[in-house]
Design an enzyme around this catalytic site. Structure first.
Site, PDB file in Angstrom:
ATOM      1  N   GLU A  35       0.861  -1.193   0.000  1.00 20.98           N
ATOM      2  CA  GLU A  35       0.000   0.000   0.000  1.00 20.98           C
ATOM      3  C   GLU A  35       0.889   1.230   0.000  1.00 20.98           C
ATOM      4  O   GLU A  35       1.829   1.323   0.776  1.00 20.98           O
ATOM      5  CB  GLU A  35      -0.914  -0.035   1.237  1.00 20.98           C
ATOM      6  CG  GLU A  35      -1.621   1.266   1.573  1.00 20.98           C
ATOM      7  CD  GLU A  35      -2.461   1.842   0.430  1.00 20.98           C
ATOM      8  OE1 GLU A  35      -3.237   1.088  -0.175  1.00 20.98           O
ATOM      9  OE2 GLU A  35      -2.315   3.043   0.141  1.00 20.98           O
ATOM     10  N   SER A  49     -20.003   7.368  -1.120  1.00 21.30           N
ATOM     11  CA  SER A  49     -21.341   7.537  -0.536  1.00 21.30           C
ATOM     12  C   SER A  49     -21.659   6.533   0.570  1.00 21.30           C
ATOM     13  O   SER A  49     -22.722   6.605   1.174  1.00 21.30           O
ATOM     14  CB  SER A  49     -22.412   7.443  -1.623  1.00 21.30           C
ATOM     15  OG  SER A  49     -22.137   8.348  -2.664  1.00 21.30           O
ATOM     16  N   HIS A  53     -25.395  -0.527  -2.891  1.00 23.96           N
ATOM     17  CA  HIS A  53     -26.443  -0.304  -3.891  1.00 23.96           C
ATOM     18  C   HIS A  53     -27.211  -1.596  -4.151  1.00 23.96           C
ATOM     19  O   HIS A  53     -26.645  -2.684  -4.111  1.00 23.96           O
ATOM     20  CB  HIS A  53     -25.829   0.189  -5.199  1.00 23.96           C
ATOM     21  CG  HIS A  53     -25.232   1.557  -5.091  1.00 23.96           C
ATOM     22  ND1 HIS A  53     -25.982   2.695  -5.224  1.00 23.96           N
ATOM     23  CD2 HIS A  53     -23.970   1.963  -4.824  1.00 23.96           C
ATOM     24  CE1 HIS A  53     -25.188   3.757  -5.064  1.00 23.96           C
ATOM     25  NE2 HIS A  53     -23.962   3.333  -4.817  1.00 23.96           N
ATOM     26  N   SER A 351     -20.110  -1.696  -2.994  1.00 29.24           N
ATOM     27  CA  SER A 351     -21.115  -2.767  -2.932  1.00 29.24           C
ATOM     28  C   SER A 351     -20.568  -4.052  -3.530  1.00 29.24           C
ATOM     29  O   SER A 351     -20.865  -5.149  -3.057  1.00 29.24           O
ATOM     30  CB  SER A 351     -22.363  -2.367  -3.720  1.00 29.24           C
ATOM     31  OG  SER A 351     -22.649  -1.003  -3.580  1.00 29.24           O
TER      32      SER A 351
END
Lengths: 494, 124, 323
Positions: A35, A49, A53, A351
């Site tokens: 990373e 968000s 979904h 999602s």
């Protein structure tokens, strides 16, 4: 320095890399995650968000549709295993005209094709009774019951922690600057040599989960070139006092101008407004703009009444990794055997992440002969850090008695105790920065935005890491909080 | 030749706007002040302005990191940074009593640096 | 559950003065609950002078002002508990506090005085565009770092907002060797005291840029600069007036907000204009027996006025308890 040959190197510790790492940790393979930042969850995974979904948005037959729907089905179970907050609040796609109402049916049909359950088209009255603050101009909505909220910080952190516990190694501040194929005597690709400014790594397989940089890495080894455009999305976050504003995630019918903004509760009870969609070419540009923030507020106020701008506690921007083809690219790279991509993972990437993780883990293991670990060697469960704010008085009493640090409230706004903060630092792959603490236990995430707790958090981090106060950073190298000691006791001899 | 100057009094939060009439270096009239301290302030401010300095000094042997300090009286404005230099060098050890003199006659200005808080001796 | 006639939430200037006043008016059983590890509240980081002219007829530093009240509380034998964070309060006047090292403390009170003070508005509340680097502090946070921990947050400083804490910090940072480039104030007039403009800015040649604000923040990891712009009478930035100012530190002194999260747990009327509870002349809220004083009611300019209001609250609480 050259490290020994590993079975798998995963590049990127965002939610996708973390999902792959955790899924692979169920197999007998030697896995390392590289990373570039100092902690996990520092790119797109930290600024989105925070939604699961339902899956009616994506084009039927696309990778996005497939992985969204299957990821969303896996999410609740995964969150239970990892003790991550998840809340199936459902979503409404609001139509504000007869024309937009027509689109609802299209979305519904698309949802059916994609395999989405629990959908229903509601009339205006039904919408108003579910969501009294929605603008009176609402004409109808598509309801999707399987849409949910999740905490992307805790999900990514928990996936990494669990992968680590199951044997995956992590190396932070390792930015991949070069990847080369290694060939055996017969000229066959036998693995990859991965270069970072600090070291050189070798692996038989590489899984590219590098977010907005996934194209760059892929293009180092494959002749099939990809191109990612970072698409910036700006958001405003409202105080928890506003949490009752909406009960569902509220979208707008997508228009020619794009998907539009949304209004949603977060799993922690704030209200999130946004995002804009601004394509750019700077992959580090997560600055908000006056225009963007104005747009977020104007467009969400157009959907929902009673949004109080005075309750904005912070604003931020994230970058979507949009590939030119418009779909997720998942699988082995062309002419680069054992180099696997999870590329172009924009919304609904969060999602889809659990499904992407499992898919790639199975694919990589199948192609390379990694056997499943015996069940006693894989521990799918992880316990979250107990949150004082959500305990009953009885539990609070018990926890303070057994761990006095739980009696010391450090973050007033979110009621986060020293006990939780210490745990966030001391855990495997623990917090190393103020932002790392914030993402794990929410200290500094409240209405004062760390005005009161920043000095205390800095002190606790310094003490725990055995560093000076001036060494402590907000988000890794270059982001020191403090300049210099001016009066602090230098030594105890006088 | 009479000249007028306007000063804002800093003696209390009221911040009176005080008009001063000057004849050369001499103050010949003061108006706008709501108390005698105002007149005293502007006369001094025009001839030789003085200020209070507050800061902290290094403190050891206490659960507090630093000891707040103040001067026992005001000093010439031009000497503020000289005094700060001395304050920065100073280190005290708990216990420290409220009002205890920590630097005597700082920079030879005839005032002391005194403790503006109390530090208990927690480390024994 | 333990019982006290009067429980005071907050051991800052308001809570301390209220406790002393209640005691002097005959209330014997008083408990002060303070969330920090010592009494004094925000005064513990206010090392500057200018306090106490009304209350004590002499000019004290914030720490000296607090000391006088703390001594008084101790002399009068008033009970207090530090590191006690009140989490819940209800209409039966039961208060729950998390106490460091002890557990939960549950107290039944006959009267309550709310004295939780206020907090600073943050960058988020201003919705300033740009990046989110290290180096942005509310002025009070910087004050804590410098005055309590003895550590400097930066060296090239811009201050947004000319509230008193911002002005005081402009001088404080300058005295510690930082370069304060300017104080920007969006309004045509400073909200701080005139005396502070003179002795904190003018004394050190720090420019006060009225009708200017920060419209953008720059720097990925640590702050590298801000964009300053002039604003029109509607407080909107005027295109063409943008000016880039390199700096590593931005202090925000853009207003204080009463901290009424606890008050909201009670059926008490709140006033949108003050963001505090509605109180009568005796500082009683519309819930009988619940009083409030200090910055939790409305933001005061001067601590002396906070103490004066707290004296009223303490006296009223004593009267209420006598009835």
């Amino acid at each position: 320095m050259v490290n020994c040959m590993r079975d798998v190197i995963i590049i990127g510790a965002g939610v996708v890399g973390a999902s792959v790492a955790r899924a692979l940790s169920a197999y007998q393979a030697d896995v390392l995650v590289l990373e570039k930042e100092c902690e996990m969850c520092m790119g797109t995974s930290k600024a989105n968000s925070a939604l699961v979904h339902a899956g009616f948005d994506a084009k039927p037959g696309s990778r996005k549709a497939e992985f969204n729907v299957s990821g969303s089905r896996m999410m609740e179970q995964l969150c239970r295993e990892l003790d991550v907050p998840y809340s199936r609040d459902g979503a409404l796609v609001l139509a504000f005209s007869e024309e937009e109402k027509g689109v609802l049916q299209e979305l519904y049909d698309r949802g059916v094709k994609n395999g989405v359950n629990e959908m229903e088209i509601l009339d205006a009255e039904a919408v108003k009774s579910l969501e009294p603050h929605v603008s009176d101009r609402v004409a109808g909505a598509l309801y999707a019951g399987s849409a949910a909220l999740v905490c992307p910080f805790l999900l990514t952190t928990a996936l990494c922690e669990n992968a680590y516990v199951n044997g995956v190694e992590f190396a932070f501040e390792e930015e991949v600057t070069g990847i080369e194929k290694m060939t055996d005597a017969s000229g066959k690709v036998a693995g990859y040599q991965i270069q970072t400014p600090k070291a050189s790594y070798q692996a038989r397989c590489v899984i590219n989960c590098a977010g907005v940089y996934a194209d760059t890495l892929h293009n180092m080894v494959s002749s099939r070139k990809y191109h990612i455009t970072p698409v910036r999305g700006e958001y405003c976050l409202l105080d928890r006092s506003e949490g009752g504003l909406v009960q569902h995630t509220l979208f707008r019918v997508p228009s020619a101008k794009g998907k539009g903004v949304l209004v949603t509760r977060t799993v922690h009870g704030n209200i999130l407004l946004g995002p804009t969609a601004e394509p750019g070419n700077d992959k580090e540009s997560t600055a908000t703009t006056a225009k963007g923030l104005e747009r977020v507020l104007a467009e969400t106020k157009d959907m929902v009444n009673d949004i109080d701008v005075g309750k904005v506690i912070t604003s931020f921007a994230g970058l979507r990794a949009h590939e030119d083809g418009g779909d997720f690219v998942i699988g082995v790279a062309e002419d680069a055997p054992c180099f696997y991509d999870a590329l172009g993972i924009e919304s609904p990437g969060l999602s889809a992440a659990p499904a992407i993780g499992c898919f790639l883990a199975e694919l990589v293991s199948g192609e390379n002969g990694f056997a499943k670990k015996p069940s006693e060697d894989f521990h799918p469960y992880r316990k979250g850090i107990p949150a004082f704010a959500r305990m009953s008085n009885e539990e609070r009493n018990d926890v303070i008695r057994s761990n006095p640090a739980y009696g010391n409230i450090i973050c007033r706004c979110e009621e986060i105790t020293e006990g939780e903060i210490l745990e966030a630092i001391r855990r495997p792959l623990g917090a190393r920065t103020l932002d790392g603490i914030k993402r794990r236990v929410r200290a500094g995430m409240g209405r004062c935005q760390s005005g009161f707790c920043m000095p205390k958090l800095t002190e606790i981090l310094a003490r725990e890491l055995g560093q000076e106060l001036t060494d402590i950073t907000k988000s890794g190298e270059g982001s020191r909080i403090l300049e210099k000691e001016s009066r602090r006791k230098s030594d105890d001899s006088i | 030749m009479e000249k007028r100057r306007e000063l804002i009094c800093i003696k209390c939060p009221k911040g009176c706007r005080i008009a001063v009439a000057m004849d050369g270096d001499e103050v010949v009239g003061v108006e706008g002040n709501s108390c005698p301290r105002g007149e005293e302030y502007v006369r001094k401010e025009i001839t030789s302005p003085t200020r209070m300095v507050t800061s902290t000094v290094r403190l050891i042997g206490s659960d507090m990191n630093v000891m707040p300090v103040r001067l026992s009286g005001e000093i010439t404005k031009g000497k503020i940074f000289d005094v700060m230099k001395e304050i920065r060098k100073c280190q005290v050890k708990a216990p420290v009593r409220m009002g205890e003199v920590l630097i005597t006659d700082v920079c030879g200005l005839g005032v002391d640096v005194v403790a503006a808080a109390e530090a208990l001796d927690v480390l024994g | 559950m333990i019982a006290y006639d009067l429980v005071i939430v907050g051991g800052g200037p308001a809570g301390l003065a209220a406790a002393v006043s209640a005691k002097e008016n005959g209330v014997d059983s008083i408990l002060i609950l303070e969330r920090e590890n010592r009494l004094g509240g925000i005064l513990n980081q206010c090392i500057h002078n200018g306090f106490g002219l009304h209350t004590f007829q002499e000019e004290l530093t914030g720490t000296e002002y607090a000391y006088r009240y703390i001594q008084k509380v101790k002399e009068l034998g008033i009970d207090y508990k530090v590191s006690a964070f009140v989490t819940d309060i209800n209409v039966q006047k039961q208060i729950t506090a998390a106490v460091r090292g002890e557990g939960l403390l549950e107290v039944q009170a006959n009267a309550i005085i709310l004295a939780m003070g206020c907090r600073e508005r943050s960058r988020g509340a201003l919705n300033i565009a740009g990046t989110r680097p290290a180096g942005i502090f509310s002025a009070g946070t910087a004050q804590y770092f410098v005055n309590v921990l003895g550590i400097m947050p930066g060296k090239e400083v811009v201050i947004l907002g000319s509230g008193d804490i911002g002005l005081i910090m402009a001088r404080r940072m300058t005295l510690e060797g930082a370069h304060v480039k300017c104080v920007a104030e969006i309004l045509p007039k400073s909200g701080g005291l005139q005396r502070n403009i003179v002795q904190c800015l003018e004394d050190y040649d720090i420019p006060l840029r009225l009708s200017h604000t920060v419209i953008e923040i720059h720097g990925e990891k640590r702050l590298t600069g801000v964009t300053l712009a002039a604003v029109d009478e509607k407080l909107k930035s005027i295109p063409g007036t943008e000016e880039y100012i390199p700096c590593d530190t931005l202090l925000l002194s853009v207003g204080l907000i009463p901290e009424n999260e606890l008050t909201r747990q009670l059926p008490v009327t709140m006033l949108p204009e003050t963001k505090g509870p509605k109180v009568d002349a005796g500082m009683q809220t519309d819930l009988p027996g619940v009083f409030a004083c200090g910055n939790v009611v409305r933001v005061y300019d001067l601590v002396d006025n906070v103490s004066a209001a707290a004296v009223v609250a303490g006296r009223s609480a004593a009267e209420y308890l006598r009835e």
